[in-house]
Design a protein around this motif. Structure first.
Motif, short mmCIF file in Angstrom:
data_model
loop_
_atom_site.label_atom_id
_atom_site.label_comp_id
_atom_site.label_asym_id
_atom_site.label_seq_id
_atom_site.Cartn_x
_atom_site.Cartn_y
_atom_site.Cartn_z
N ALA A 83 0.83 -1.20 0.00
CA ALA A 83 0.00 0.00 0.00
C ALA A 83 0.87 1.26 0.00
N TRP A 84 1.94 1.26 0.80
CA TRP A 84 2.82 2.43 0.87
C TRP A 84 3.56 2.64 -0.45
N PHE A 85 3.97 1.54 -1.04
CA PHE A 85 4.65 1.65 -2.34
C PHE A 85 3.70 2.27 -3.37
N PHE A 86 2.44 1.81 -3.31
CA PHE A 86 1.46 2.35 -4.26
C PHE A 86 1.23 3.85 -4.02
N ARG A 87 1.07 4.22 -2.73
CA ARG A 87 0.78 5.63 -2.42
C ARG A 87 1.95 6.55 -2.75
N PHE A 88 3.12 6.18 -2.23
CA PHE A 88 4.25 7.11 -2.30
C PHE A 88 5.06 7.00 -3.59
N ALA A 89 5.14 5.81 -4.15
CA ALA A 89 6.01 5.61 -5.32
C ALA A 89 5.25 5.65 -6.64
N LEU A 90 3.93 5.38 -6.60
CA LEU A 90 3.17 5.35 -7.85
C LEU A 90 2.12 6.47 -7.91
N ALA A 91 1.16 6.43 -6.99
CA ALA A 91 0.03 7.35 -7.08
C ALA A 91 0.43 8.82 -6.93
N THR A 92 1.22 9.13 -5.91
CA THR A 92 1.62 10.52 -5.68
C THR A 92 2.41 11.11 -6.85
N PRO A 93 3.44 10.42 -7.38
CA PRO A 93 4.15 10.97 -8.54
C PRO A 93 3.24 11.16 -9.76
N VAL A 94 2.28 10.23 -9.95
CA VAL A 94 1.37 10.35 -11.08
C VAL A 94 0.48 11.60 -10.91
N MET A 95 -0.02 11.82 -9.69
CA MET A 95 -0.86 12.99 -9.44
C MET A 95 -0.09 14.29 -9.66
N ILE A 96 1.14 14.33 -9.17
CA ILE A 96 1.95 15.54 -9.33
C ILE A 96 2.26 15.79 -10.80
N ALA A 97 2.58 14.72 -11.52
CA ALA A 97 2.87 14.85 -12.96
C ALA A 97 1.63 15.33 -13.72
N ALA A 98 0.47 14.80 -13.34
CA ALA A 98 -0.77 15.19 -14.01
C ALA A 98 -1.06 16.67 -13.77
N MET A 99 -0.87 17.16 -12.54
CA MET A 99 -1.11 18.57 -12.26
C MET A 99 -0.09 19.46 -12.97
#
Length: 410
Positions: A83-99
């Protein structure tokens, strides 16, 4: 100068085409979409404001999303590293890149779709992690889904139909993965009711917020149009206060103020100032025999001739009385003023307006009196007016259809 530019007051109140669209949209009490024209303008006018709001709340959303890493550790201890890998390493970078991508002007218009997709992915990931975990409390992740819906619909305030798609998609996904939830049936039913209720409440709130936001936009737009029309009306009223309705030339009221201002400047700078008094010869006979409509047209033609020949910023063409006109020439000596008078006379002769009842000629003619001064502090504007007026009467006494200059024989 305002010469020849007089317009009716009704012209200022011509209806802005957009105003009809605004009123039509305001009458649509329940609609969340305008006509195609209004909708494009609405999106264009509000996208920057929306983006500014989204950019600020986006970081708050990222913070909350990662804050739930604590819940991962408490509720799903068996898979919290995943879950942490998904949140910090995948989801968060994707959200920042999208914004970051949406920050570019060319992609700005897609930000609503992008945010809706990101919120759906966030809610779906919570459900996916709950399915992957065998912990007894993993099913409580539905609370996170409810928070995603609330944040997207009420805090971020994505458009209503995007909110409908998000809520519907997450609720359907919630129903689809129930068979894989390792929790009692009563808790499954409870979680479904909670997610459904939160979705309905959020959509109702989102609908009301967007409806009021759109109506506030329409009211503000209408106020801008009203202000613009009022400004135009005031401008035309100001023009009417200083101009003659028929010819568009300055009226006598404005002439007095303008002469006073130019006179003071001439005294201060010791410059020449000149006047040309113009009177239409036997205009009463023209009016009585050719009709008032023809008389009005004649006055307009003469006014147009004056403005064609007098157009410097300090000069002024004035309708002084019924058939009398005055030309004020700032920083102009006698020779220059006489040249302007002769040019006006030449242009009027070229018009050759028929006047079959004139004892002077078979066409409309004018008499002119020219005067010029370099005034000092003991002189007054009335002195110049008197000189020009006397010159005009000498021209009329000498047989009309001529120019008389102050101090010189006609």
């Amino acid at each position: 100068m305002i010469q020849g530019s007089h317009k009716a007051i009704a012209g200022a109140s011509r209806r802005d085409p957009l105003e009809a669209e605004i009123e039509k949209s305001l009458l649509q009490q329940g609609g969340l979409r305008f006509s195609p024209v209004m909708e494009r303008k609405y999106i264009h006018d509000t996208i920057e404001h929306r983006f500014g709001t989204y950019r600020v709340l986006f970081w708050f959303a990222v913070f909350l999303f990662n804050l739930f890493a604590i819940s991962d550790y408490v509720l799903t201890p068996d898979i919290y590293p995943v879950a942490w890998f998904f949140r910090f390493a995948l989801a968060t970078p994707v959200m920042i890149a999208a914004m970051a991508l949406a920050s570019r002007q060319r992609f700005r218009r897609y930000i609503i779709h992008l945010l809706t997709l990101l919120f759906f992915m966030g809610g779906a990931s919570l459900l996916l992690l709950a399915v992957l975990s065998s912990a007894p409390n993993a099913g409580h992740s539905y609370t996170g889904v409810a928070l995603v819906i609330l944040f997207a619909a009420i805090v971020i305030r994505i458009p209503f139909w995007h909110a409908v798609a998000l809520c519907g998609g997450l609720f359907l996904l919630h129903l689809l993965i129930f068979p894989w939830f390792q929790m009692p049936t009563d808790l499954i039913v409870h979680s479904a009711l909670v997610v459904f209720s939160v979705a309905v409440i959020s959509l109702l709130g989102n609908y009301r917020i967007e409806r009021e936001f759109r109506r506030a936009y329409l009211r503000a737009l209408k106020m801008k149009i009203d202000a613009r029309q009022l400004e135009g009306l005031n401008r035309q009223l100001e023009e009417m206060a200083v101009s003659d309705p028929l010819t568009g030339l300055f009226n006598r009221r404005h002439f007095d103020a303008h002469l006073d201002a130019e006179w003071r400047s001439a005294v201060r700078e010791q410059l020449s100032i000149s006047l040309i008094f113009i009177d239409i010869d036997h205009f009463k006979l023209y009016n009585d025999n050719h009709g008032h409509q023809a008389g009005d047209l004649c006055l307009k033609q003469i006014a147009d001739t004056l403005t064609e020949n007098v157009h410097r910023p300090g000069d002024a063409c004035v309708r002084y009385g019924g058939e009398e006109f005055v030309v004020l020439l700032a920083n102009t000596n006698m020779d220059q003023a006489l040249y302007v008078a002769q040019k006006i006379q030449s242009h009027l002769q070229a018009l050759a307006i028929p006047h079959g009842y004139s004892p002077v000629a078979g066409e409309v003619t004018v008499s002119m009196g020219v005067a010029s001064m370099v005034p000092d502090r003991d002189d007054t504007p009335e002195d110049l007016l008197e000189k020009a007026d006397k010159s005009l009467y000498r021209a009329k006494d000498a047989g009309r259809n001529r120019i008389c200059v102050d101090g010189l024989p006609c």
